[in-house]
Scaffold this motif. Sequence first.
Motif, PDB file in Angstrom:
ATOM      1  N   LEU A   1      -4.650 -35.130   0.749  1.00  0.00           N
ATOM      2  CA  LEU A   1      -4.463 -35.581   2.120  1.00  0.00           C
ATOM      3  C   LEU A   1      -4.877 -37.044   2.230  1.00  0.00           C
ATOM      4  N   ASN A   2      -4.019 -37.856   2.838  1.00  0.00           N
ATOM      5  CA  ASN A   2      -4.357 -39.257   3.073  1.00  0.00           C
ATOM      6  C   ASN A   2      -4.904 -39.414   4.490  1.00  0.00           C
ATOM      7  N   LYS A   3      -5.154 -40.648   4.889  1.00  0.00           N
ATOM      8  CA  LYS A   3      -5.732 -40.920   6.207  1.00  0.00           C
ATOM      9  C   LYS A   3      -4.897 -40.297   7.326  1.00  0.00           C
ATOM     10  N   GLN A   4      -3.583 -40.512   7.303  1.00  0.00           N
ATOM     11  CA  GLN A   4      -2.748 -39.984   8.376  1.00  0.00           C
ATOM     12  C   GLN A   4      -2.764 -38.455   8.388  1.00  0.00           C
ATOM     13  N   ASP A   5      -2.775 -37.837   7.215  1.00  0.00           N
ATOM     14  CA  ASP A   5      -2.860 -36.372   7.148  1.00  0.00           C
ATOM     15  C   ASP A   5      -4.151 -35.875   7.799  1.00  0.00           C
ATOM     16  N   MET A   6      -5.257 -36.569   7.520  1.00  0.00           N
ATOM     17  CA  MET A   6      -6.544 -36.154   8.087  1.00  0.00           C
ATOM     18  C   MET A   6      -6.580 -36.372   9.588  1.00  0.00           C
ATOM     19  N   ILE A   7      -5.984 -37.467  10.060  1.00  0.00           N
ATOM     20  CA  ILE A   7      -5.900 -37.709  11.510  1.00  0.00           C
ATOM     21  C   ILE A   7      -5.076 -36.607  12.159  1.00  0.00           C
ATOM     22  N   ASP A   8      -3.940 -36.264  11.570  1.00  0.00           N
ATOM     23  CA  ASP A   8      -3.097 -35.190  12.101  1.00  0.00           C
ATOM     24  C   ASP A   8      -3.852 -33.860  12.123  1.00  0.00           C
ATOM     25  N   LEU A   9      -4.607 -33.588  11.067  1.00  0.00           N
ATOM     26  CA  LEU A   9      -5.397 -32.357  10.997  1.00  0.00           C
ATOM     27  C   LEU A   9      -6.431 -32.320  12.122  1.00  0.00           C
ATOM     28  N   LEU A  10      -7.100 -33.449  12.358  1.00  0.00           N
ATOM     29  CA  LEU A  10      -8.101 -33.490  13.432  1.00  0.00           C
ATOM     30  C   LEU A  10      -7.469 -33.282  14.802  1.00  0.00           C
ATOM     31  N   TYR A  11      -6.308 -33.904  15.042  1.00  0.00           N
ATOM     32  CA  TYR A  11      -5.625 -33.680  16.331  1.00  0.00           C
ATOM     33  C   TYR A  11      -5.219 -32.214  16.477  1.00  0.00           C
ATOM     34  N   GLY A  12      -4.671 -31.630  15.435  1.00  0.00           N
ATOM     35  CA  GLY A  12      -4.271 -30.227  15.496  1.00  0.00           C
ATOM     36  C   GLY A  12      -5.449 -29.307  15.750  1.00  0.00           C
ATOM     37  N   CYS A  13      -6.557 -29.559  15.076  1.00  0.00           N
ATOM     38  CA  CYS A  13      -7.747 -28.712  15.272  1.00  0.00           C
ATOM     39  C   CYS A  13      -8.346 -28.903  16.656  1.00  0.00           C
ATOM     40  N   THR A  14      -8.230 -30.117  17.201  1.00  0.00           N
ATOM     41  CA  THR A  14      -8.722 -30.364  18.552  1.00  0.00           C
ATOM     42  C   THR A  14      -7.902 -29.572  19.564  1.00  0.00           C
ATOM     43  N   VAL A  15      -6.587 -29.557  19.395  1.00  0.00           N
ATOM     44  CA  VAL A  15      -5.724 -28.796  20.304  1.00  0.00           C
ATOM     45  C   VAL A  15      -5.997 -27.302  20.162  1.00  0.00           C
ATOM     46  N   LEU A  16      -6.028 -26.813  18.933  1.00  0.00           N
ATOM     47  CA  LEU A  16      -6.241 -25.375  18.720  1.00  0.00           C
ATOM     48  C   LEU A  16      -7.648 -24.941  19.102  1.00  0.00           C
ATOM     49  N   GLY A  17      -8.607 -25.866  19.035  1.00  0.00           N
ATOM     50  CA  GLY A  17      -9.980 -25.543  19.407  1.00  0.00           C
ATOM     51  C   GLY A  17     -10.184 -25.442  20.900  1.00  0.00           C
TER      52      GLY A  17
END
Length: 174
Positions: A4-20
């Motif tokens: 995972l690169n920077k953008q992948d990690m940013i996308d993961l954080l946004y997704g987890c924020t929404v799902l959380g």
Amino acid sequence: MKELNKQDMIDLLYGCTVLGTGGGGKIEHGFDIMKEDFEMNRTLMLADLDEIPDDAYITIPYGCGAPAAVGAELPPDLDRLPKVEASAVVAFQTLEKEIGHKFFAVSSSELGGMNTAEALHIACLLGIPLADGDPAGRSVPGTVTVHFLSQGTAKRPDGRGHKVWRSHDFERYD
């Protein structure tokens, strides 16, 4: 394993924020945690559960406490305590030493902008993978809502138990 690169990690954080749905901390705090990793262009390996050896150990670093206290000024009487950079790394390494095993990977404690970032940051700093799985299935408003399916062990999901779960203690759901 997937890198995972920077953008992948940013996308993961946004997704987890929404799902959380509000649990697991604010994404702004997660970005603060990840700032150094992003500036240094660190990458992260994401390990599928099938890629984690059955006898491997994983652990779950996370922040716990009142969200309003994040970034708050500490009371003056706490100034006498030593300042520790990357305290979660110190705790992680201390636990490895205590149990006599190296951890293969980390896992996020719950979906959310901050707690997911904590696991990502530890994995980036230590150069170990993030386990691709969500142990809680949601944000966790209290430790009583955390459950791990285990083989022959008592379930005690709070910090007092200091239980370390091996990867084969988790049951996979497809």
